[in-house]
Design an enzyme around this catalytic site. Structure first.
Site, mmCIF file in Angstrom:
data_model
loop_
_atom_site.group_PDB
_atom_site.id
_atom_site.type_symbol
_atom_site.label_atom_id
_atom_site.label_comp_id
_atom_site.label_asym_id
_atom_site.label_seq_id
_atom_site.Cartn_x
_atom_site.Cartn_y
_atom_site.Cartn_z
ATOM 1 C CB THR A 1 20.971 41.030 68.727
ATOM 2 O OG1 THR A 1 22.422 41.069 68.827
ATOM 3 C CG2 THR A 1 20.261 41.898 69.654
ATOM 4 C CG ASN B 1 29.720 41.936 58.089
ATOM 5 O OD1 ASN B 1 30.171 41.156 58.743
ATOM 6 N ND2 ASN B 1 29.977 43.212 58.222
ATOM 7 C CG LEU C 1 21.465 48.413 56.799
ATOM 8 C CD1 LEU C 1 22.220 46.975 56.449
ATOM 9 C CD2 LEU C 1 20.415 48.469 55.648
ATOM 10 C CE1 TYR D 1 27.263 42.135 68.650
ATOM 11 C CE2 TYR D 1 28.240 40.613 70.289
ATOM 12 C CZ TYR D 1 28.066 41.153 69.061
ATOM 13 O OH TYR D 1 29.000 40.521 68.021
#
Length: 267
Positions: A160, A92, A68, A157
């Site tokens: 995001t 997820n 993805l 991270y």
């Protein structure tokens, strides 16, 4: 279970389903009677998961092998589900870059943004539109307890995950009138492959189990727009919200991650 099927069926699509929390989502959604589309890069693990689900639950399972981080893979998912009524989307899939910010290659940072931000946005845009047409559905976006402040050593991270949280809050308000539920889930340390770089010895932290996180999320769907699994994570959220300044929150989280990432940071 009948209510769950009527509201979120007949199909659920779960990304990052091969391991960890995603795998638990697939098992628990299947146990509630929904057919599942499981998406990940690891074909072998997905096939094993399909075998486990079909052996235990009377539902259909569709496997989609996709990375993805690319828009082509997202379009592949859209093309392969055109004739399927998806009432539950669980975004997820995710990745974490842990180190001093400048030690991480910019392309790695961008891959994290592609997977954690771009993929859920595009999937939500496509399947959210279909849910609004159906006048029912649910979307779960995986955020994190680190989403509420900047965090050293996982700066990109954490950013995001902040996107996932704020994005979920915004579309939850938009989609509510269309009978589409949106939930942001903000766990802390969890016993998944993302936690493999952490060293918890000498700390008070005990990682949550994926089963618990998925269970709490599915229970909260339709009732809340935000769920924070685990007592310690709730304490961190409320103390950060009412007791600490943002700078102090960032400093305290930085201390924690400097400790648990000590094996990575010393290299």
């Amino acid at each position: 279970m009948k209510t769950f099927i009527n509201k979120y069926g007949p199909w659920a699509l779960i990304t990052g389903a091969s391991v960890g929390i995603g795998r638990e989502y697939a098992l628990q959604v299947a146990s509630r009677g929904l057919n599942v589309i499981i998406v990940a890069r690891n074909a072998q693990r997905l096939k094993l998961l399909k075998t486990e689900i079909t052996a235990n639950y009377n539902i259909d399972v569709k496997v989609i092998i996709a990375d993805l981080t690319s828009e082509e893979a997202i379009q592949q998912i859209i093309n392969m589900t055109q004739d399927m009524q998806i009432g539950l989307l669980i975004n997820n899939a995710g990745r974490e870059d842990s180190n001093h910010f400048l030690r991480i290659n910019p392309q790695e940072h961008l891959q994290t943004i592609n997977l954690n931000v771009k993929a859920p946005l595009l999937l939500t845009h496509h399947f959210g539109a279909k849910m609004i047409e159906q006048k029912k559905g649910g979307i779960i976006n995986m955020s994190s307890i680190v989403a509420f402040q900047g965090v050293p050593y996982i700066a990109n991270y954490a950013a995001t995950k902040s996107f996932n949280l704020i994005f979920s809050e915004g579309i939850a308000a938009e989609f509510k009138k269309h009978n589409v539920d949106v939930l942001a889930v903000t766990p802390g340390f969890t016993n998944t492959n993302l936690a493999s770089v952490y060293e918890f010895s000498g700390t008070p932290f005990k990682p949550l189990e994926p089963e618990f996180v998925a269970q709490r999320a599915l229970k909260a769907l339709g009732d809340k727009q935000l769920t924070i699994p685990g007592f310690i994570n709730k304490f961190l959220y409320w103390s950060g919200k009412f007791l600490f300044t943002r700078n102090l929150n960032t400093a305290s989280f930085g201390t924690v991650f400097k400790k648990v990432l000590r094996n990575t940071l010393k290299n």
